[in-house]
Design a protein around this motif. Structure first.
Motif, mmCIF file in Angstrom:
data_model
loop_
_atom_site.group_PDB
_atom_site.id
_atom_site.type_symbol
_atom_site.label_atom_id
_atom_site.label_comp_id
_atom_site.label_asym_id
_atom_site.label_seq_id
_atom_site.Cartn_x
_atom_site.Cartn_y
_atom_site.Cartn_z
ATOM 1 N N ALA A 56 -7.902 -3.755 -50.540
ATOM 2 C CA ALA A 56 -8.579 -3.189 -50.378
ATOM 3 C C ALA A 56 -8.400 -1.362 -50.949
ATOM 4 N N LEU A 57 -7.146 -1.344 -51.557
ATOM 5 C CA LEU A 57 -7.044 0.573 -52.215
ATOM 6 C C LEU A 57 -6.933 0.461 -53.570
ATOM 7 N N GLU A 58 -6.295 -1.345 -54.678
ATOM 8 C CA GLU A 58 -7.094 -1.261 -55.914
ATOM 9 C C GLU A 58 -8.653 -1.733 -55.650
ATOM 10 N N LEU A 59 -9.274 -2.179 -54.607
ATOM 11 C CA LEU A 59 -10.694 -2.094 -55.092
ATOM 12 C C LEU A 59 -11.083 -0.689 -54.979
ATOM 13 N N LEU A 60 -11.120 0.075 -54.429
ATOM 14 C CA LEU A 60 -10.975 1.338 -54.075
ATOM 15 C C LEU A 60 -11.029 2.657 -55.473
ATOM 16 N N SER A 61 -10.087 2.599 -56.174
ATOM 17 C CA SER A 61 -9.755 2.965 -57.186
ATOM 18 C C SER A 61 -10.868 1.989 -58.459
ATOM 19 N N LYS A 62 -11.228 0.100 -58.486
ATOM 20 C CA LYS A 62 -11.931 0.009 -59.310
ATOM 21 C C LYS A 62 -13.501 0.307 -59.196
ATOM 22 N N ARG A 95 -13.956 4.022 -58.388
ATOM 23 C CA ARG A 95 -13.579 5.346 -58.178
ATOM 24 C C ARG A 95 -13.302 6.647 -57.279
ATOM 25 N N ILE A 96 -13.403 5.928 -56.118
ATOM 26 C CA ILE A 96 -12.389 6.371 -55.213
ATOM 27 C C ILE A 96 -11.279 6.092 -54.662
ATOM 28 N N GLN A 112 -22.026 3.770 -50.735
ATOM 29 C CA GLN A 112 -22.400 2.249 -51.492
ATOM 30 C C GLN A 112 -20.932 1.880 -52.601
ATOM 31 N N ARG A 113 -20.408 2.564 -52.541
ATOM 32 C CA ARG A 113 -19.313 1.818 -53.439
ATOM 33 C C ARG A 113 -18.437 1.517 -52.907
ATOM 34 N N VAL A 114 -18.116 1.536 -52.042
ATOM 35 C CA VAL A 114 -17.538 1.320 -50.824
ATOM 36 C C VAL A 114 -18.087 -0.240 -50.136
ATOM 37 N N ALA A 115 -20.038 0.087 -50.066
ATOM 38 C CA ALA A 115 -20.243 -1.624 -49.450
ATOM 39 C C ALA A 115 -19.981 -2.135 -50.866
ATOM 40 N N ILE A 116 -19.834 -1.938 -52.424
ATOM 41 C CA ILE A 116 -19.820 -2.757 -53.031
ATOM 42 C C ILE A 116 -18.418 -3.754 -53.257
ATOM 43 N N ALA A 117 -17.428 -2.586 -53.153
ATOM 44 C CA ALA A 117 -16.031 -3.045 -53.186
ATOM 45 C C ALA A 117 -15.450 -3.718 -52.178
ATOM 46 N N GLU A 151 -23.090 7.366 -60.507
ATOM 47 C CA GLU A 151 -21.239 6.450 -60.317
ATOM 48 C C GLU A 151 -21.656 5.271 -59.323
ATOM 49 N N VAL A 152 -23.172 5.338 -59.235
ATOM 50 C CA VAL A 152 -22.681 3.568 -58.138
ATOM 51 C C VAL A 152 -23.119 2.608 -59.792
ATOM 52 N N VAL A 153 -23.696 3.968 -60.141
ATOM 53 C CA VAL A 153 -24.936 2.643 -61.806
ATOM 54 C C VAL A 153 -23.746 2.240 -62.716
ATOM 55 N N ASP A 154 -22.393 3.410 -63.373
ATOM 56 C CA ASP A 154 -21.663 3.308 -63.989
ATOM 57 C C ASP A 154 -19.753 2.329 -62.957
ATOM 58 N N VAL A 155 -19.982 2.287 -61.940
ATOM 59 C CA VAL A 155 -19.032 1.244 -61.572
ATOM 60 C C VAL A 155 -19.992 -0.352 -62.023
#
Length: 247
Positions: free
Chosen positions: A123-129, A131-132, A149-154, A180-184
């Motif tokens: 989870a920590l690795e994905l949160l870095s991926k 960008r949060i 939304q980035r948490v939902a992607i992770a 920020e979501v588009v960038d991810v």
């Protein structure tokens, strides 16, 4: 790594909601590592097509093959398929009583049987991926819409899917949060994640799409490479739609 065999094949798919014919003989293939963007006016069937791929809707005609297996057969278990096909919706639907990290950890622990320490590290690795990295202990109501939304992607990535489906993931966001979501999502495409994205964000399509599919009235009207589409080598109807959303 891309291969010649499609990861996903949609062949002649038909779908009705009552008397409404929402998908009409839709055929589309997606190779491993490709990003396909679906565009078109509201009600054209884009989201329904994604939901059929994830078995959230049944089809009445045609077939859908994922990894060379027909997933529309009655013996296919949707929850098993969804381990390999992740989906991100317009609304984040995070569990409000769980932190960002806990939202991401839940499915790997309960579905895949991963132990807590491993799930937390992932989870920590994905949160870095996405960008949060500093939001692991934040609850959803402490996060902006873009961060949620980035948490939902992770959370979807935590299941290590072979295919990601994005259903207008930025449509509920304020304009400043869209980027920020588009960038991810563009990062994931650059890394080779196979994805189908329903969006009106043409900036993302220009950056990340291998192919762009234009749908209208339940039909696939146009299927072009990114360069063909933005270079004007498309039908007048598709060009009109593109002009409308760009101006």
């Amino acid at each position: 790594m891309k291969t010649d065999k499609p990861l996903l094949e949609i062949i002649g798919v038909d779908k009705h909601f009552g008397n409404q014919h929402v998908l009409k003989n839709c055929t589309l293939s997606v190779k491993q590592g490709e990003t396909v963007v679906l565009i078109g006016p509201s009600g054209s069937g884009k989201s329904t097509l994604l939901r059929c791929v994830n078995l959230l809707e049944s089809i009445e005609g045609g077939s859908i093959f994922f990894r060379q297996s027909d997933i529309t057969q009655s013996n296919v278990e949707p929850h098993r398929l969804r381990q390999d096909i992740g989906m991100v919706f317009q609304n984040y639907e995070l569990f409000s009583h769980l932190t960002a990290a806990e939202n991401i950890m839940l499915a790997p622990m309960t579905v895949l049987g991963i132990n807590r320490a491993e799930a937390e590290a992932q989870a920590l690795e994905l949160l870095s991926k996405v960008r949060i990295p500093d939001k692991a202990d934040s609850f959803p109501d402490e996060l902006s819409g873009g961060q949620q939304q980035r948490v939902a992607i992770a959370r979807a990535l935590a299941m290590k899917p072979k295919l990601m489906l994005f259903d207008e993931p930025t449509s509920a966001l304020d304009p400043e949060m869209i980027r920020e979501v588009v960038d991810v999502m563009a990062d994931l495409s650059a890394e080779g994640m196979t994805s189908i994205v329903v969006t009106h964000e043409m900036g993302f399509a220009r950056r990340a799409a291998n192919h762009i599919v234009f749908m209208e009235n339940g039909e696939i009207i146009e299927h072009a490479t990114r360069d063909e589409f933005f270079g004007g080598s498309v039908s007048q109807r598709a060009q009109r739609f593109l002009d409308q959303i760009l101006h």
